[in-house]
Design an enzyme around this catalytic site. Structure first.
Site, short mmCIF file in Angstrom:
data_model
loop_
_atom_site.label_atom_id
_atom_site.label_comp_id
_atom_site.label_asym_id
_atom_site.label_seq_id
_atom_site.Cartn_x
_atom_site.Cartn_y
_atom_site.Cartn_z
N LYS A 210 0.84 -1.20 0.00
CA LYS A 210 0.00 0.00 0.00
C LYS A 210 0.88 1.26 0.00
CE LYS A 210 -3.60 2.30 2.65
NZ LYS A 210 -4.60 2.22 3.69
N GLU A 216 10.47 -4.82 4.44
CA GLU A 216 10.48 -6.25 4.10
C GLU A 216 10.15 -6.44 2.62
OE1 GLU A 216 8.86 -4.95 6.67
OE2 GLU A 216 8.93 -6.26 8.45
N GLY A 270 -4.96 -1.74 4.84
CA GLY A 270 -4.14 -2.88 4.42
C GLY A 270 -4.79 -4.22 4.70
N ARG A 271 -5.29 -4.40 5.93
CA ARG A 271 -5.86 -5.71 6.28
C ARG A 271 -7.26 -5.90 5.74
NH1 ARG A 271 -4.64 -2.50 10.41
NH2 ARG A 271 -6.29 -1.63 11.69
N GLU A 356 -4.78 -6.61 14.83
CA GLU A 356 -4.23 -5.32 14.40
C GLU A 356 -5.32 -4.24 14.45
OE1 GLU A 356 -2.50 -4.30 10.33
OE2 GLU A 356 -0.65 -4.70 11.41
N HIS A 387 -5.34 -32.74 17.95
CA HIS A 387 -4.20 -33.52 18.45
C HIS A 387 -3.07 -32.62 18.92
CE1 HIS A 387 -6.06 -37.25 17.05
NE2 HIS A 387 -6.52 -36.49 16.08
N LYS A 515 9.46 -0.97 14.43
CA LYS A 515 10.04 -0.66 13.11
C LYS A 515 11.12 0.41 13.26
CE LYS A 515 6.02 -1.09 10.05
NZ LYS A 515 5.15 -0.33 9.18
#
Ligand code: F6P
Length: 550
Positions: A210, A216, A270-271, A356, A387, A515
C-alpha cells in the site's frame, strides 16, 4: 438520553454486569435440556450460503437482549451507516473506511471528499480483468516470449495474508498450469526457497505494498529484481514486474512503470485490501469471474449487516458474544478452527484482521481504556488441532471459545473422509458443551472393568467440566462466493467490537515503535559501533550476534 462516553459506565453495561452474576453458574447442558428449540432459536442463516449456530454459548434470551441493548446504546446503527457512507471514521488518520465500496455491486455513487469513487474502482477492476486474462491465456508474455505461469506475490501483512489465504482457500479453482507463491518474510530463506524452484522466463512478480515503503517488501522485491535482471537483463523488468500500491511516486522510484501499476486508495486499509488490486494474484489464479463472485459474497454479507435487525444479524451476534466473554466473563481469547484444509490459513489472516484492528488501549476520545479490548486469537485446521492444543480447550483451566467453520460438502469427497471430518467437528462442539461429569466418567470406567481403586483415582482425570462455548459456521462448500461472505462476516464483527470499545479499529500505530528501533539497530549490526546506547540486554545481544557473524 445522555450518551455515556465511557462504555463501561453506561446503563447497558451495568445491566450486563448484574446479569452475569445471575447466570454465571448456569450450565449449557441444562439450557439445552430445558429448551428443545435452543439449537434452532439461536441460529441465523444467510441464504443457502452460511448458517451460524450460536446456541452453544453461555447465554440466555435475556443475555442476548441485553447485549443487543448495549449495541443500540452505542448507536451501532448510525456507525454502520457512517462507515458505508464514507465518513472519515478512521479518526487518527482522517480517512474514510471503504473496503465495502469495492463490493458495491450495484455501483451506487459513494462520495469521498466530494468525489464519487466508483468510477476509479471500476477502472481498476477493468484493468485487473484484462491483465489477469492476458496472463492466464498467454497474451501478456514474459521478456523471452514465454507464458508467465509462476505468479509470485511479494508483500507482507495485509498485502500478503489476504491474497495468500484466499488463493489457498480457492485452490480448487486455480487455472491449470498457473502456480502462485508468496514471499513475505524478510528472512532471506523466504526468497531463497521460492526462487530456487522458479524459472525467470516464466515468472511474474507482483509487488504488493500500500505504502511502497515497507522494508520487508522492498528488500524482497529488490532481491527478486536482481535475480531476474541477472538472468534476463534490465529490459525484462517491464514484463516480469507489476506493482499494487497507492503510491505511484515510490513505484516509479523502484523502477516499475506506472502502466504496470494497479492502484488502490487510502480508504482501503491494508488488512481490508484483498478485495482491491491487492487481490490481483487471486484474480490471476482463479479468474476475474471467480474474483467477482467473491466480491458478490462479501456484498451479500454487507447487505445483511446493514439491514438485518441486530437480533438476526450475524456480524453483530458474533461480535456481541465476543464482548460478553471478553468484558463480562473475563475470557480474553478465542480460537478459530476451520475444518477444511483449504481454509488452513484463515486463522492467520483473522489474526491480523482482529488483533491489528482492535489491539488498542486508547479510545477515540484519546483516553486510556480501563476495560478489555481485542482478544488474543489463535487457531488451526481441524482435525490437526484436536491432536495439539485441544487438550487445553477441553480440560485446561482457561476457557477458550471456539468458532468452528465447516463445509457440508468437500471439494475432495474421497471415501468417507469428509464424513469422519464432519463427525469430528460436531463431536467437538457437543463435547465442549456437555462435558462429562465425574459420575459419568466413573460409570464408563466401571463398564470397562476397572477396579474401585482405579475408578476412584481416574474419574477426575477422565471428567470434563463442559460448559465451554463454541459457534458453528456451516457452509455448503468453500467457493468464491462463500469465502467472500465469510471474510466480510469477520470484518464486520471486528468493526462492531471496535464501536463497542470506542476505538479506532482502522489504524495500526502499535507496529511503528519496533520498526523505528530496528532502523537504529541495523547499522549497529552492520558496523562495529562501540558506543551502544540500548539496555544491557539489547547491547549484549548485539555484541554477541556481531561476534557470531564474524
Ligand atoms: O503491519 C503494519 C502494516 O502497516 C499493515 O497494516 C499492512 O498490512 C502491512 O504493514 C504492509 O504494509 P504495506 O502494504 O504498506 O507494505
Amino acid at each position: 438520553m445522555m450518551f455515556e462516553r465511557t462504555v463501561n459506565k453506561s446503563k447497558a453495561w451495568k445491566k450486563l454486569e448484574g446479569h452475569y452474576k445471575h447466570i454465571r453458574k448456569m450450565q449449557m447442558r441444562d439450557m439445552f435440556a430445558h429448551d428443545a428449540d435452543r439449537g434452532l432459536k439461536f441460529s441465523v442463516k444467510l441464504d443457502d450460503t452460511l448458517l451460524l449456530d450460536y446456541s452453544k454459548n453461555r447465554v440466555t434470551d435475556k443475555t442476548m437482549a441485553l447485549l443487543m441493548n448495549l449495541a443500540k446504546e452505542r448507536r451501532l446503527e448510525d456507525k454502520i451507516k457512517a462507515m458505508f457512507r464514507g465518513d472519515k471514521i478512521n479518526i487518527t488518520e482522517n480517512r474514510a473506511v471503504l473496503h465495502t465500496a469495492l463490493r458495491n455491486r450495484d455501483n451506487h455513487p459513494i462520495m469521498v471528499d466530494g468525489k464519487d469513487i466508483m468510477p476509479e474502482i471500476n477502472a481498476v477492476f477493468a484493468k485487473m480483468k484484462k491483465f489477469s486474462e492476458d496472463v492466464r491465456y498467454g497474451k501478456f508474455k514474459g521478456h523471452t516470449g514465454k507464458k508467465l505461469t509462476n505468479i509470485v506475490n511479494i508483500g507482507i501483512g495485509g498485502s500478503d495474508l489476504g491474497p495468500f489465504m484466499a488463493t489457498e482457500a480457492l485452490k480448487k479453482y486455480w487455472m491449470k498450469g498457473i502456480h502462485c507463491s508468496f514471499i513475505s518474510n524478510i528472512d532471506g530463506t523466504a526468497c531463497a526457497e521460492v526462487l530456487e524452484k522458479l524459472d525467470p522466463e516464466t515468472t511474474l512478480f507482483i509487488v504488493a505494498s500500500k505504502t511502497f515503503t515497507t522494508i520487508e517488501t522492498l528488500t524482497n522485491a529488490k532481491t527478486c529484481r536482481k535475480w531476474l535482471v541477472d538472468a534476463l537483463g534490465e529490459p525484462a523488468v517491464a514484463k516480469h514486474f507489476v506493482a499494487l500500491s497507492t503510491n505511484t511516486q515510490k513505484v516509479k522510484e523502484f523502477g516499475i512503470n506506472p502502466e504496470n501499476m494497479f492502484e488502490f486508495w487510502d480508504f482501503v486499509g491494508g488488512r481490508y485490501s484483498m478485495w482491491s488490486a491487492i487481490g490481483l494474484s487471486i484474480a490471476i489464479a482463479v479468474g476475474m469471474d471467480n474474483f467477482e463472485k467473491m466480491l458478490e459474497g462479501a456484498s451479500a454479507m454487507d447487505k445483511h449487516f446493514q439491514t438485518a435487525p441486530f437480533e438476526q444479524n450475524m456480524p453483530v451476534i458474533l461480535a456481541m458474544l465476543g464482548i460478553w466473554y471478553n468484558n463480562f466473563m473475563g475470557i480474553h481469547r478465542y480460537a478459530v478452527i476451520p475444518y477444511d484444509q483449504y481454509l488452513q490459513y484463515l486463522p492467520a489472516y483473522l489474526q491480523q484482521l482482529d488483533m491489528e484492528s482492535n489491539g488498542k488501549f486508547v479510545d477515540v476520545n484519546g483516553e486510556y481504556i480501563k476495560y478489555a479490548t481485542g482478544p488474543v486469537l489463535f487457531g488451526g485446521a481441524g482435525t490437526n488441532v484436536q491432536h495439539s492444543f485441544f487438550q487445553l480447550i477441553h480440560q485446561g483451566t482457561e476457557t477458550v471459545p471456539c468458532d468452528f467453520i465447516i463445509p457440508a460438502i468437500s471439494h475432495n469427497e474421497i471415501g468417507d473422509h469428509h464424513e469422519i471430518l464432519l463427525a469430528n467437528v460436531l463431536a467437538q462442539g457437543e463435547a465442549l458443551m456437555k462435558g462429562k461429569t465425574e459420575k459419568e466418567a466413573a460409570e464408563e470406567l466401571k463398564k470397562a472393568g476397572k477396579s474401585k481403586e482405579e475408578i476412584n483415582f481416574l474419574k477426575k482425570f477422565k471428567s470434563f467440566s463442559g460448559n465451554r462455548p463454541s459457534n458453528f459456521l456451516l457452509l455448503k462448500k468453500v467457493d468464491p462466493y462463500t469465502l467472500g461472505a465469510l471474510v466480510a462476516l469477520y470484518e464486520h464483527k471486528v468493526f462492531v467490537q471496535g464501536i463497542i470499545w470506542n476505538i479506532d479499529s482502522f489504524d495500526q500505530m502499535g507496529v511503528e515503535l519496533g520498526k523505528q528501533m530496528a532502523l537504529n539497530i541495523l547499522p549497529e549490526l552492520q558496523n562495529n559501533i562501540y558506543d551502544l546506547k540500548h539496555d544491557s540486554s539489547t547491547n549484549t545481544l548485539i555484541k554477541t550476534i556481531r561476534s557470531l557473524r564474524k
